[in-house]
Design a protein around this motif. Structure first.
Motif, PDB file in Angstrom:
ATOM      1  N   VAL A 206      15.286  20.107  10.115  1.00  0.00           N
ATOM      2  CA  VAL A 206      14.950  19.091   9.113  1.00  0.00           C
ATOM      3  C   VAL A 206      15.643  17.767   9.424  1.00  0.00           C
ATOM      4  N   ARG A 207      14.879  16.691   9.287  1.00  0.00           N
ATOM      5  CA  ARG A 207      15.417  15.349   9.478  1.00  0.00           C
ATOM      6  C   ARG A 207      14.974  14.455   8.327  1.00  0.00           C
ATOM      7  N   LEU A 208      15.765  13.412   8.069  1.00  0.00           N
ATOM      8  CA  LEU A 208      15.415  12.393   7.093  1.00  0.00           C
ATOM      9  C   LEU A 208      15.102  11.097   7.821  1.00  0.00           C
ATOM     10  N   LYS A 209      14.252  10.298   7.225  1.00  0.00           N
ATOM     11  CA  LYS A 209      13.950   8.973   7.755  1.00  0.00           C
ATOM     12  C   LYS A 209      13.455   8.104   6.615  1.00  0.00           C
ATOM     13  N   MET A 210      13.297   6.806   6.865  1.00  0.00           N
ATOM     14  CA  MET A 210      12.748   5.915   5.860  1.00  0.00           C
ATOM     15  C   MET A 210      11.321   5.552   6.240  1.00  0.00           C
ATOM     16  N   ARG A 211      10.447   5.523   5.234  1.00  0.00           N
ATOM     17  CA  ARG A 211       9.090   5.027   5.458  1.00  0.00           C
ATOM     18  C   ARG A 211       8.562   4.429   4.163  1.00  0.00           C
ATOM     19  N   GLU A 212       7.499   3.664   4.272  1.00  0.00           N
ATOM     20  CA  GLU A 212       6.889   3.039   3.110  1.00  0.00           C
ATOM     21  C   GLU A 212       5.980   4.039   2.400  1.00  0.00           C
ATOM     22  N   VAL A 213       6.190   4.191   1.108  1.00  0.00           N
ATOM     23  CA  VAL A 213       5.369   5.087   0.299  1.00  0.00           C
ATOM     24  C   VAL A 213       4.933   4.319  -0.943  1.00  0.00           C
ATOM     25  N   GLY A 214       3.648   4.054  -1.050  1.00  0.00           N
ATOM     26  CA  GLY A 214       3.151   3.318  -2.214  1.00  0.00           C
ATOM     27  C   GLY A 214       3.756   1.943  -2.345  1.00  0.00           C
ATOM     28  N   GLY A 215       4.016   1.309  -1.217  1.00  0.00           N
ATOM     29  CA  GLY A 215       4.587  -0.032  -1.237  1.00  0.00           C
ATOM     30  C   GLY A 215       6.082  -0.081  -1.461  1.00  0.00           C
ATOM     31  N   ARG A 216       6.743   1.091  -1.491  1.00  0.00           N
ATOM     32  CA  ARG A 216       8.188   1.155  -1.673  1.00  0.00           C
ATOM     33  C   ARG A 216       8.831   1.861  -0.485  1.00  0.00           C
ATOM     34  N   SER A 217      10.031   1.432  -0.141  1.00  0.00           N
ATOM     35  CA  SER A 217      10.789   2.119   0.912  1.00  0.00           C
ATOM     36  C   SER A 217      11.396   3.380   0.325  1.00  0.00           C
ATOM     37  N   ARG A 218      11.137   4.507   0.974  1.00  0.00           N
ATOM     38  CA  ARG A 218      11.627   5.780   0.496  1.00  0.00           C
ATOM     39  C   ARG A 218      12.250   6.577   1.646  1.00  0.00           C
ATOM     40  N   ILE A 219      13.187   7.446   1.286  1.00  0.00           N
ATOM     41  CA  ILE A 219      13.695   8.435   2.225  1.00  0.00           C
ATOM     42  C   ILE A 219      12.771   9.647   2.145  1.00  0.00           C
ATOM     43  N   VAL A 220      12.294  10.102   3.302  1.00  0.00           N
ATOM     44  CA  VAL A 220      11.421  11.268   3.346  1.00  0.00           C
ATOM     45  C   VAL A 220      12.060  12.332   4.230  1.00  0.00           C
ATOM     46  N   ALA A 221      11.621  13.578   4.055  1.00  0.00           N
ATOM     47  CA  ALA A 221      12.119  14.697   4.863  1.00  0.00           C
ATOM     48  C   ALA A 221      10.964  15.289   5.650  1.00  0.00           C
ATOM     49  N   PHE A 222      11.252  15.697   6.879  1.00  0.00           N
ATOM     50  CA  PHE A 222      10.214  16.284   7.720  1.00  0.00           C
ATOM     51  C   PHE A 222      10.868  17.233   8.716  1.00  0.00           C
TER      52      PHE A 222
END
Length: 261
Positions: A206-222
């Motif tokens: 598992v890793r975390l990263k930042m990406r745009e979600v609905g026009g907001r910067s979010r931390i996501v897990a993948f």
């Protein structure tokens, strides 16, 4: 929210948890049994598609070399992660809430271990409907550090060969890492929590990263193989939510929404 966020010292509990493979034959007292039953009842009541079940004083699934491959000793108590696989993200959710159970078990002073295959599925003492699935069980009990099997010691040594820092669980170069850390100071605590998460064969995918979600910067897990490590993804997501108040959306590359958003 600052980088000291930890929801009441839970990070120390996450660090204290480790995979225990050798257990004492001492029985678990009634107060602890009732405490664990309450936790399982709460999970099953609030989460559709999960039918977790506790089994006390039953060594059958782990008895004999052929069932546990000599990795486990004196396993007499276990939690069966029974799921309805038709529910969306069922295995990920099972990992998340099994880790919630594990941390409550650690609070109660017991040792635990996620077990994916080194047990006899036909010998588990749980009700499993034809449409249900058991992706794993969680062994638990009082740790016995005086008598650990040879294979358990070897397995433990292999696990410790893969030394990783919290920074290793962020997907991005150092420049991006520090930029994201400035925007989300709690990310450091979140990464420490991910680093504590158990995973099958110590893959730690598992890793975390930042990406745009609905026009907001979010931390996501993948993970590095979508769908293959759903249980691991759920465990890691629980660890993050346990130390940083907020909620995850389910699935790969799904965002974390902190309470202080």
């Amino acid at each position: 929210m600052d980088n000291s966020t930890d929801s009441g010292g839970v990070l120390e509990l996450l660090r204290r948890r480790h995979s225990v493979r050798s257990y004492s034959v001492d029985a678990i007292d009634d107060a602890v049994r009732n405490r664990l039953r309450s936790e399982i009842t709460y999970i099953n009541t609030h989460e559709s598609g999960l039918a977790f079940q506790l089994c006390f004083d039953d060594a059958a699934p782990f008895q004999g070399w052929s069932r546990s491959y000599g990795i486990f000793r004196n396993v007499r108590n276990y939690m069966v992660a029974v799921i309805d696989p038709t529910f969306p993200d069922a295995e990920e959710r099972a990992g998340y809430f099994a880790q919630q159970f594990v941390i409550e078990t650690v609070r109660a002073g017991l040792g635990t271990c996620f077990v994916g295959g080194t047990y006899s599925g036909s010998h588990i003492r749980a009700r499993v409907e034809v449409y249900e699935k058991v992706p794993f069980v969680v062994a638990f009990g009082r740790s016995d550090h005086s008598a650990t099997s040879l294979l358990a010691r070897i397995s433990s040594r292999i696990a410790h060969l893969k030394t990783m820092t919290p920074r290793d669980f962020f997907a991005g170069d150092d420049v991006e890492y520090h930029e994201v850390l400035n925007r989300f100071p709690w990310l450091h605590t979140a990464l420490q929590a991910v680093a504590c998460a158990p995973s099958a064969m110590n893959r730690r995918p598992v890793r975390l990263k930042m990406r745009e979600v609905g026009g907001r910067s979010r931390i996501v897990a993948f993970t590095d193989d979508s769908g293959k490590y759903a249980v691991d993804l759920g465990i890691a997501k629980y660890n993050v939510a346990a130390v940083v108040p907020g909620v995850w959306e389910w699935g790969e590359n799904a965002p974390f929404i902190p309470d202080a958003d």
